[in-house]
Design a protein around this motif. Structure first.
Motif, mmCIF file in Angstrom:
data_model
loop_
_atom_site.group_PDB
_atom_site.id
_atom_site.type_symbol
_atom_site.label_atom_id
_atom_site.label_comp_id
_atom_site.label_asym_id
_atom_site.label_seq_id
_atom_site.Cartn_x
_atom_site.Cartn_y
_atom_site.Cartn_z
ATOM 1 N N UNK A 298 -3.495 -35.586 -7.008
ATOM 2 C CA UNK A 298 -3.441 -33.809 -6.945
ATOM 3 C C UNK A 298 -2.297 -33.239 -6.783
ATOM 4 N N UNK A 299 -2.006 -32.179 -7.551
ATOM 5 C CA UNK A 299 -0.994 -31.430 -7.848
ATOM 6 C C UNK A 299 -1.119 -30.018 -7.687
ATOM 7 N N UNK A 300 -0.086 -29.067 -7.839
ATOM 8 C CA UNK A 300 0.007 -27.703 -7.825
ATOM 9 C C UNK A 300 0.318 -27.445 -9.391
ATOM 10 N N UNK A 301 -0.461 -26.889 -10.016
ATOM 11 C CA UNK A 301 -0.032 -26.264 -11.524
ATOM 12 C C UNK A 301 0.820 -25.112 -11.569
ATOM 13 N N UNK A 316 -5.811 -31.131 -10.650
ATOM 14 C CA UNK A 316 -6.041 -32.638 -10.625
ATOM 15 C C UNK A 316 -5.651 -33.225 -11.920
ATOM 16 N N UNK A 317 -4.963 -34.312 -11.693
ATOM 17 C CA UNK A 317 -4.628 -34.988 -13.082
ATOM 18 C C UNK A 317 -5.272 -36.535 -12.954
ATOM 19 N N UNK A 323 -6.617 -41.144 -21.819
ATOM 20 C CA UNK A 323 -5.515 -40.296 -21.871
ATOM 21 C C UNK A 323 -5.400 -39.607 -20.767
ATOM 22 N N UNK A 324 -4.934 -38.479 -20.538
ATOM 23 C CA UNK A 324 -4.619 -37.441 -19.774
ATOM 24 C C UNK A 324 -5.152 -36.358 -19.626
ATOM 25 N N UNK A 325 -5.896 -36.033 -18.441
ATOM 26 C CA UNK A 325 -6.375 -34.686 -18.434
ATOM 27 C C UNK A 325 -5.916 -34.010 -17.134
ATOM 28 N N UNK A 326 -5.472 -32.702 -17.374
ATOM 29 C CA UNK A 326 -5.055 -32.062 -16.033
ATOM 30 C C UNK A 326 -5.823 -30.757 -15.949
ATOM 31 N N UNK A 327 -6.640 -30.552 -14.798
ATOM 32 C CA UNK A 327 -7.566 -29.541 -14.508
ATOM 33 C C UNK A 327 -7.022 -28.840 -13.436
ATOM 34 N N UNK A 328 -7.149 -27.220 -13.746
ATOM 35 C CA UNK A 328 -6.752 -26.595 -12.809
ATOM 36 C C UNK A 328 -7.412 -25.044 -13.010
ATOM 37 N N UNK A 329 -8.110 -24.634 -11.995
ATOM 38 C CA UNK A 329 -9.107 -23.404 -12.308
ATOM 39 C C UNK A 329 -10.060 -23.748 -13.223
#
Length: 388
Positions: A298-301, A316-317, A323-329
């Motif tokens: 969990x991160x802050x984008x 959330x990464x 691979x990689x997914x980064x979800x925000x909003x």
């Protein structure tokens, strides 16, 4: 609209920086050791250097002066004063991406009898050794058809490790080689060029410290190292290491290790930082080899907008075999396992560029999670490449 030509390094600005700041820095903050050979090499040429700390940029400027070098640097490093920094000869690019316009910019600078410096690792050394260097750098050197100069810095990692908040006064040695002459470029293969680059840049700052008996005795010797050495070798627990002074302690089992003034670890399973990191690497490789591997953090984008990063909320990464997914909003960034062979990261941030912007993600938990995610990306990519 035609792309503007790059700005050549201002001799006035470079001279002022060297005389007013650079020379003083490398007397009082670190001691630059160089044989002066870089000053004697006539441009144009391409410099390829290792990147163990930011002092190697200043060290290269001072070592080359009065020749003014243009540097290929990540655009994330020129956020605060882009107009001024570009006048210092900076050629900005997105990390780990192919940019054909950058090749045109490099050729333009070389055509003006100026040297260009490239850091093929594209990020700071993690534990004072050489990061991954892709063979693409050798293809670029072959394409540019200019002499190649390699500069290996020893000591810049010791001076300011990527995880440390403080600098340490140490000798910083610039090892300069005319690796490939103008006459050799045409006859050498890409593999031969690549081999020379790797051979000349291979480094180990902790080995350099020990062999030269360089004493580093500061109050915060280990503080921050838990961001890189995040896994306990005794109980195998992750993200529970803490550091105070010269000691690393596991918050779960209590195992402790101290670092002496020569950079060696005492009282634990490993006596070298590099060996501990390599063990972590092997552990991560085992993890990502499993079909159910999954990293979740969990991160802050944040998004780079102009000269500042704009907050985009919680993120959330997820990293898995896809691979990689980064979800925000309502936004999701997706990258296949072939998108990155390594990541740009530091103690608190992961950087994920797209074609239109640079995003960074500030960790909200788990000290060391950025280092582990980087290792996971590297190992999964390597496994994929070896299957081809």
């Amino acid at each position: 609209m035609a792309k503007k030509k790059p700005i050549l390094a201002s001799k006035f600005l470079i001279g002022s920086a060297v005389n007013l700041y650079g020379k003083r820095y490398f007397k009082k903050k670190a001691r630059l050791v160089t044989d002066g050979s870089l000053k004697s090499i006539k441009p144009p040429y391409v410099v390829v250097a290792n990147h163990s700390g930011f002092a190697d940029v200043g060290g290269l400027v001072v070592a080359a002066y009065p020749t003014c070098v243009s540097f290929v640097i990540s655009e994330t490093q020129i956020v605060k004063w882009p107009s001024l920094i570009k006048r210092m000869g900076i050629l900005p690019k997105k990390q780990f991406t192919v940019d054909t316009s950058l090749i045109r910019d490099i050729k333009y600078v070389l055509s003006k009898n100026r040297p260009v410096a490239i850091y093929p690792e594209a990020k700071l050394s993690v534990v004072g050794t050489l990061n991954i260097i892709k063979p693409n750098i050798a293809k670029l050197i072959k394409l540019l058809k200019a002499p190649l100069v390699t500069v290996r810095f020893d000591g810049t990692y010791l001076h300011k490790p990527r995880w440390s908040k403080s600098k340490r006064f140490v000798p910083v040695t610039a090892n300069v080689r005319l690796a490939i002459t103008q006459g050799e470029i045409a006859s050498l293969t890409v593999d031969e060029i690549y081999s020379r680059i790797i051979e000349n840049l291979t480094c180990d700052d902790y080995a350099y410290q020990l062999s030269n008996k360089i004493e580093i005795d500061v109050p915060d010797l280990c503080e921050g190292l838990e961001n890189v050495l995040y896994k306990c070798p005794c109980c195998n627990e992750e993200f529970v290491m803490t550091a105070q002074g010269n000691t690393l302690v596991c918050g779960k089992c209590g195992a402790a290790v101290t670092q002496n003034k020569y950079g060696q670890l005492e009282g634990g399973r490993f006596d070298k930082v590099v060996d501990w990191y390599l063990w972590q690497t092997s552990c991560v490789r085992e993890e990502v080899s499993e079909p159910d591997y999954r990293f979740e953090g969990y991160f802050r984008a944040e998004k780079l907008v102009g000269k500042k990063y704009a907050d985009l909320g919680d993120a959330k990464i997820v990293h898995d075999s896809a691979g990689i997914t980064a979800s925000f909003g309502e936004r999701t960034l997706s990258y296949g396992i072939g998108a990155f062979y390594t990541l740009s990261f530091n103690n608190d941030y992961i950087y994920l560029p797209t074609s239109e912007a640079v995003y960074r993600f500030r960790r909200l938990e788990k000290v060391g999670c950025t280092a582990k995610l980087n290792l996971a990306v590297e190992q999964l990519y390597d496994i994929m490449e070896n299957k081809k």
